[in-house]
Design an enzyme around this catalytic site. Structure first.
Site, mmCIF file in Angstrom:
data_model
loop_
_atom_site.group_PDB
_atom_site.id
_atom_site.type_symbol
_atom_site.label_atom_id
_atom_site.label_comp_id
_atom_site.label_asym_id
_atom_site.label_seq_id
_atom_site.Cartn_x
_atom_site.Cartn_y
_atom_site.Cartn_z
ATOM 1 N N ASP A 156 0.844 -1.188 0.000
ATOM 2 C CA ASP A 156 0.000 0.000 0.000
ATOM 3 C C ASP A 156 0.882 1.242 0.000
ATOM 4 O O ASP A 156 1.747 1.385 0.861
ATOM 5 C CB ASP A 156 -0.904 -0.016 1.248
ATOM 6 C CG ASP A 156 -2.092 0.909 1.089
ATOM 7 O OD1 ASP A 156 -2.308 1.448 -0.021
ATOM 8 O OD2 ASP A 156 -2.826 1.092 2.078
ATOM 9 N N HIS A 163 -4.006 13.920 1.035
ATOM 10 C CA HIS A 163 -4.196 13.028 2.185
ATOM 11 C C HIS A 163 -2.991 13.086 3.122
ATOM 12 O O HIS A 163 -3.142 13.261 4.334
ATOM 13 C CB HIS A 163 -4.441 11.594 1.718
ATOM 14 C CG HIS A 163 -4.474 10.596 2.844
ATOM 15 N ND1 HIS A 163 -5.504 10.552 3.760
ATOM 16 C CD2 HIS A 163 -3.590 9.641 3.217
ATOM 17 C CE1 HIS A 163 -5.247 9.589 4.647
ATOM 18 N NE2 HIS A 163 -4.100 9.021 4.340
ATOM 19 N N GLU A 230 -10.826 3.755 4.175
ATOM 20 C CA GLU A 230 -9.893 4.506 3.346
ATOM 21 C C GLU A 230 -10.261 4.251 1.892
ATOM 22 O O GLU A 230 -10.218 3.120 1.413
ATOM 23 C CB GLU A 230 -8.441 4.090 3.625
ATOM 24 C CG GLU A 230 -7.908 4.697 4.915
ATOM 25 C CD GLU A 230 -6.396 4.596 5.067
ATOM 26 O OE1 GLU A 230 -5.767 3.780 4.349
ATOM 27 O OE2 GLU A 230 -5.848 5.324 5.912
ATOM 28 N N GLU A 232 -9.517 3.950 -1.633
ATOM 29 C CA GLU A 232 -8.300 3.715 -2.414
ATOM 30 C C GLU A 232 -8.647 3.028 -3.728
ATOM 31 O O GLU A 232 -9.753 2.530 -3.915
ATOM 32 C CB GLU A 232 -7.317 2.805 -1.641
ATOM 33 C CG GLU A 232 -6.911 3.361 -0.288
ATOM 34 C CD GLU A 232 -5.632 2.754 0.269
ATOM 35 O OE1 GLU A 232 -4.881 2.099 -0.485
ATOM 36 O OE2 GLU A 232 -5.381 2.953 1.475
ATOM 37 N N ASP A 264 -9.273 0.227 2.416
ATOM 38 C CA ASP A 264 -8.240 -0.193 3.362
ATOM 39 C C ASP A 264 -8.738 0.146 4.770
ATOM 40 O O ASP A 264 -8.343 1.151 5.351
ATOM 41 C CB ASP A 264 -6.932 0.546 3.032
ATOM 42 C CG ASP A 264 -5.807 0.175 3.976
ATOM 43 O OD1 ASP A 264 -5.822 -0.950 4.501
ATOM 44 O OD2 ASP A 264 -4.920 1.021 4.188
ATOM 45 N N ARG A 268 -8.053 3.417 13.757
ATOM 46 C CA ARG A 268 -7.149 4.553 14.016
ATOM 47 C C ARG A 268 -6.554 4.518 15.414
ATOM 48 O O ARG A 268 -5.410 4.937 15.611
ATOM 49 C CB ARG A 268 -7.901 5.870 13.824
ATOM 50 C CG ARG A 268 -8.460 6.080 12.441
ATOM 51 C CD ARG A 268 -7.363 6.088 11.405
ATOM 52 N NE ARG A 268 -7.905 6.312 10.062
ATOM 53 C CZ ARG A 268 -7.204 6.157 8.952
ATOM 54 N NH1 ARG A 268 -5.946 5.748 9.015
ATOM 55 N NH2 ARG A 268 -7.760 6.370 7.777
ATOM 56 N N GLN A 271 -3.909 1.822 15.434
ATOM 57 C CA GLN A 271 -2.817 2.319 14.578
ATOM 58 C C GLN A 271 -1.973 3.381 15.292
ATOM 59 O O GLN A 271 -0.741 3.348 15.255
ATOM 60 C CB GLN A 271 -3.431 2.901 13.295
ATOM 61 C CG GLN A 271 -2.418 3.357 12.255
ATOM 62 C CD GLN A 271 -3.098 4.032 11.056
ATOM 63 O OE1 GLN A 271 -4.318 4.054 10.938
ATOM 64 N NE2 GLN A 271 -2.303 4.576 10.160
ATOM 65 N N LYS A 284 -4.422 -2.226 10.495
ATOM 66 C CA LYS A 284 -4.770 -2.295 9.070
ATOM 67 C C LYS A 284 -5.059 -3.712 8.593
ATOM 68 O O LYS A 284 -5.869 -3.898 7.679
ATOM 69 C CB LYS A 284 -3.584 -1.782 8.237
ATOM 70 C CG LYS A 284 -3.238 -0.332 8.460
ATOM 71 C CD LYS A 284 -4.035 0.541 7.531
ATOM 72 C CE LYS A 284 -3.521 1.974 7.553
ATOM 73 N NZ LYS A 284 -4.366 2.829 6.720
ATOM 74 N N THR A 288 -8.991 -5.936 4.129
ATOM 75 C CA THR A 288 -8.851 -4.973 3.036
ATOM 76 C C THR A 288 -9.778 -5.462 1.923
ATOM 77 O O THR A 288 -9.611 -6.575 1.432
ATOM 78 C CB THR A 288 -7.392 -4.942 2.519
ATOM 79 O OG1 THR A 288 -6.517 -4.687 3.622
ATOM 80 C CG2 THR A 288 -7.207 -3.881 1.457
ATOM 81 N N GLU A 395 -10.102 12.232 8.155
ATOM 82 C CA GLU A 395 -10.014 13.590 7.608
ATOM 83 C C GLU A 395 -11.375 14.288 7.615
ATOM 84 O O GLU A 395 -11.477 15.460 7.932
ATOM 85 C CB GLU A 395 -9.479 13.541 6.168
ATOM 86 C CG GLU A 395 -8.043 13.112 6.054
ATOM 87 C CD GLU A 395 -7.715 12.623 4.645
ATOM 88 O OE1 GLU A 395 -7.957 11.431 4.364
ATOM 89 O OE2 GLU A 395 -7.244 13.437 3.828
#
Ligand code: NAG
Length: 449
Positions: A156, A163, A230, A232, A264, A268, A271, A284, A288, A395
């Site tokens: 990844d 971002h 996420e 992606e 993904d 948080r 992480q 993570k 996925t 975000e």
């Protein structure tokens, strides 16, 4: 006034009729004998590859999506009699796309030409053979989709500047938002292939160690409270390279088979506690999700755009002049339990990428690292400049400091149990789409502790 208006209307109509008579402006309908709706992701211009089974026939087999149908390539493999595929028809009899991917660039081009030919409105081979047609086409509604390839390795990247800047501002402040390496190389990490799953597979809320609050206390164990999406996209490596022999940037496109949507999923809180100093790990690798249809790069060529201006100029092994950035509209929606309709939380575009896929592949292999057919290389979260184009809830909620309004009294900072998250994406042609279908997953509650 009325007369002037009707003259204008007449002229507009004339223009429309004229444009419609130019083939390029009149694309979808008549090109194939299979009817395709203008809003279908799977126009004659797309023809993505996937792996499916049906209730009558549980064998995993390779198909091409067109309209609401699937053309089963295992049934018509004998019709691929060109110079490359004539010797390798068995690749369409496999339960994954790996063997076909590994045949390389010329084989993919040949296959696409044959599929386009066999589906063309003026081509009788399939169109007029009711028996073969009956066996070769399957309704998408009656098919179960599987992972398109056996994914040996998954990487990844982190290639959207907006971002990376947003996350940098949140965690390090405006001054040091981008790390010094970011503008010099496509930053990435090695992900985990075993938990890459196909759209529709539910995601269980992960448990793990989390940063304590206040932070001078010992860590706590529990279900993640900051489960995130996420947005992606990812590409599948087609033909690989030998260990020790980098893929030069001018050849990189010959190794890129096609693209899918990807989510993904990220915890948080897990992480944030674990990532120092080696990067993402259990925050993570619990899941996925990818969309099942792999859109070939050839289908995306009409939607290519100028690459991002890169300043400072990257080192020579990362330089290429040909455009390899694509205009793909991307959307993320959430449908919580009890919500009647899904709410769109993000509208982004793949064209916001700073590093191209060619640069990513050249960088990945420049040290001699080998990639193999079916490897999955992902973009990283795709955010654009506007807040509505931010590709993660981290975000959108600015690290949980503001709510994301879903309408009807529903709001989120991060995901709730029962939320169904759907990523969609498509390129818009004139009267047709080259789309990716869906990348979807529903959040299951964490295991009982
Ligand atoms: C069908 O039309 C295409 C595009 O005009 C052409 O290249 C092809 O030769 C035609 N095939 C047949 C069987 O007429």
């Amino acid at each position: 006034m009325a007369a002037v208006e009707s003259i204008w209307k007449g002229l507009a109509l004339l223009l429309l009729v004229t444009l419609r008579s130019i083939p390029e402006f009149n694309c979808s309908f008549e090109m194939s004998f299979i009817k395709v709706d203008e809003s279908s992701d799977f126009s004659y211009h797309n023809l993505p590859y996937g792996v499916f089974s049906t209730r009558d026939n549980p064998r995993h087999r390779i198909g091409v999506a067109i309209g609401d149908q699937i053309l089963d390539l295992s049934v018509i493999k004998h019709l691929f009699n060109g110079p490359v595929l004539g010797q390798h028809q068995d690749v369409f009899d496999q339960p994954t796309l790996n063997a076909f991917m590994g045949l390389g660039y010329d084989a993919w081009r040949e296959a696409r030409k044959y599929v386009q030919m066999l589906l063309a409105a003026n081509e009788s081979t399939l169109r007029d053979d009711a028996h073969l047609r009956g066996r070769a086409f399957v309704d998408q509604s009656s098919a179960v989709m599987h992972l398109p390839a056996e994914i040996g390795d998954y990487t990844d990247f982190y290639s959207s500047k907006d971002h990376a800047t947003n996350v940098g501002i949140m965690f390090r402040g405006k001054e040091n938002a981008l790390m010094p390496n970011w503008l010099r190389l496509p930053v990435g990490y090695h992900g985990r292939a075993s938990s890459v799953i196909v759209s529709g597979t539910p995601i269980r809320r992960p448990q793990g160690q989390m940063r304590p609050d206040p932070s001078n206390h010992p860590p706590v164990f529990g279900a993640s409270k900051q489960l995130d999406v996420e947005l992606e996209m990812a590409f599948f490596v087609g033909s690989g390279n030998k260990l020790g022999e980098p893929v030069p940037i001018e050849k990189a496109h010959e190794h890129i088979f096609g693209m899918v949507l990807m989510n993904d999923w990220s915890a948080r809180d897990i992480q944030a506690w674990e990532y120092v100093p080696l990067g993402p790990f259990l925050g993570k690798n619990f899941g996925t999700t990818i969309s099942p249809w792999v859109v070939p790069m050839e289908a995306l060529t009409p939607f290519v755009e100028a690459n991002a201006v890169q300043d400072p100029q990257p080192l020579p092994y990362l330089q290429h002049q040909d455009p390899y950035t694509f205009n793909i509209n991307l959307f993320v929606s959430i449908k919580g339990e009890g919500m009647r309709e899904a709410a769109t939380i993000c509208k982004s575009n793949f064209k916001y990428m700073y590093w191209t896929m060619k640069q990513q592949l050249a960088h990945h292999t420049v040290n001699g690292c080998n990639v193999r057919p079916g490897d999955l290389l992902a973009s990283g979260t795709i955010s654009g400049p506007d807040p509505e184009s931010f590709g993660s809830m981290l975000e959108l909620s600015w690290r949980g400091s503001k709510v994301i309004d879903l309408g009807g009294g529903e709001s989120r900072t991060f995901l709730k149990d029962g939320d169904e998250v759907t990523i969609t994406g498509y390129c818009e042609g004139r009267g047709y789409r080259v789309g990716f279908g869906q990348c979807q997953g529903k959040i299951l509650p964490a295991l009982q502790q």
